[in-house]
Write a protein that holds these residues in place. Structure first.
Motif, PDB file in Angstrom:
ATOM      1  N   LEU A  43      10.192   3.383   6.122  1.00  0.00           N
ATOM      2  CA  LEU A  43       9.587   4.698   5.916  1.00  0.00           C
ATOM      3  C   LEU A  43       8.261   4.836   6.656  1.00  0.00           C
ATOM      4  N   GLN A  44       7.423   3.801   6.649  1.00  0.00           N
ATOM      5  CA  GLN A  44       6.130   3.909   7.317  1.00  0.00           C
ATOM      6  C   GLN A  44       6.294   4.204   8.807  1.00  0.00           C
ATOM      7  N   ILE A  58      13.719  11.499   3.609  1.00  0.00           N
ATOM      8  CA  ILE A  58      13.597  10.181   3.006  1.00  0.00           C
ATOM      9  C   ILE A  58      14.856   9.903   2.195  1.00  0.00           C
ATOM     10  N   HIS A  63      11.232   3.009  -2.335  1.00  0.00           N
ATOM     11  CA  HIS A  63      10.497   2.642  -1.121  1.00  0.00           C
ATOM     12  C   HIS A  63       9.137   2.111  -1.557  1.00  0.00           C
ATOM     13  N   GLY A  65       5.388   1.022  -1.160  1.00  0.00           N
ATOM     14  CA  GLY A  65       4.235   1.340  -0.323  1.00  0.00           C
ATOM     15  C   GLY A  65       3.152   0.311  -0.502  1.00  0.00           C
ATOM     16  N   PHE A  67       1.771   3.875   1.569  1.00  0.00           N
ATOM     17  CA  PHE A  67       2.130   4.583   2.801  1.00  0.00           C
ATOM     18  C   PHE A  67       0.952   5.439   3.257  1.00  0.00           C
ATOM     19  N   LEU A  86       8.926   6.712  -4.213  1.00  0.00           N
ATOM     20  CA  LEU A  86       7.898   6.038  -3.426  1.00  0.00           C
ATOM     21  C   LEU A  86       6.971   5.377  -4.430  1.00  0.00           C
ATOM     22  N   VAL A  93       0.077   5.255  -3.412  1.00  0.00           N
ATOM     23  CA  VAL A  93       1.456   5.413  -2.962  1.00  0.00           C
ATOM     24  C   VAL A  93       1.451   6.123  -1.608  1.00  0.00           C
ATOM     25  N   LEU A  94       0.747   7.264  -1.513  1.00  0.00           N
ATOM     26  CA  LEU A  94       0.671   8.008  -0.247  1.00  0.00           C
ATOM     27  C   LEU A  94      -0.749   8.506  -0.023  1.00  0.00           C
ATOM     28  N   LEU A 114      10.534  14.390  -4.446  1.00  0.00           N
ATOM     29  CA  LEU A 114      10.107  12.994  -4.405  1.00  0.00           C
ATOM     30  C   LEU A 114       9.523  12.573  -5.746  1.00  0.00           C
ATOM     31  N   PHE A 116       6.740   9.836  -7.153  1.00  0.00           N
ATOM     32  CA  PHE A 116       5.672   8.918  -6.780  1.00  0.00           C
ATOM     33  C   PHE A 116       5.316   8.102  -8.010  1.00  0.00           C
TER      34      PHE A 116
END
Length: 190
Positions: A43-44, A58, A63, A65, A67, A86, A93-94, A114, A116
């Motif tokens: 994913l990154q 996605i 996934h 992270g 990220f 994620l 996470v992001l 999504l 998270f």
């Protein structure tokens, strides 16, 4: 003084992007995400490669992270089908920054479909977002921990935030357990 609006919707809106059925076919064994016809095992790498106005589909699954996303124009991150998670236990996470080039306005980040999970940070546990416009729809943000904005921290330069069918669960912070918005001036709810 910055002025932005937080829109919280309880019904479907135009923030929801293209049907996920078509994108699900781009996800196969060993594929974490896709941009158009290009498939990514990680994913990154997809986040590093997303182009101006690009959409990262996605694939379902968990996934791990943290990220990072750095872009100069509109970016859409969308779960290709239910079950896209994620997750990070160390770091956010992001961590996303999507701004228009100097003099331009309106760079938008859309997060759709999504979940998270986790994440730790000073500003934003699960999500730290800077964008001219942020749209999060059909998503869950849970178990983030931070000094400000356990689930979501929004950069003070962001002027528009729309949350449509977003659930915040079990996030914690000194200020804003679910979310933190700088200089928030208005809350509109349907």
């Amino acid at each position: 003084m910055l002025l932005y609006t937080l829109l919280v919707h309880g019904c479907a809106s135009s923030a929801h992007v293209q049907p996920r059925v078509a994108a699900a076919s781009t996800c196969g064994r060993g594929v974490a995400a896709s941009i158009g016809d290009v498939q990514y095992p990680d994913l990154q790498r997809a986040l590093d490669d997303v182009a101006v106005g690009g959409t990262v589909w996605i694939c379902s699954g968990v996934h791990e992270g943290p990220f990072q996303l750095r872009a100069w124009s509109d970016v859409i991150l969308v779960g290709s089908e239910p079950g896209v998670v994620l997750k990070a236990w160390h770091g956010r996470v992001l961590d996303a920054e999507v701004f228009a080039p100097s003099g331009d306005v309106g760079a938008r980040l859309v997060l759709d479909g999504l979940t998270f999970v986790g994440g730790v940070g000073d500003h934003g546990g699960s999500l730290r977002v800077g964008a001219d416009e942020l749209v999060i729809s059909h998503s869950v943000v849970r178990e983030g921990v931070a000094e400000e904005g356990g689930g979501l921290w929004v950069d003070p330069e962001t002027w528009s935030v729309t949350l449509d069918q977003v659930t915040f669960e079990d996030n914690s912070a000194g200020l804003g357990g679910a979310l933190w918005l700088a200089e928030s001036s208005e809350l509109i709810s349907d």
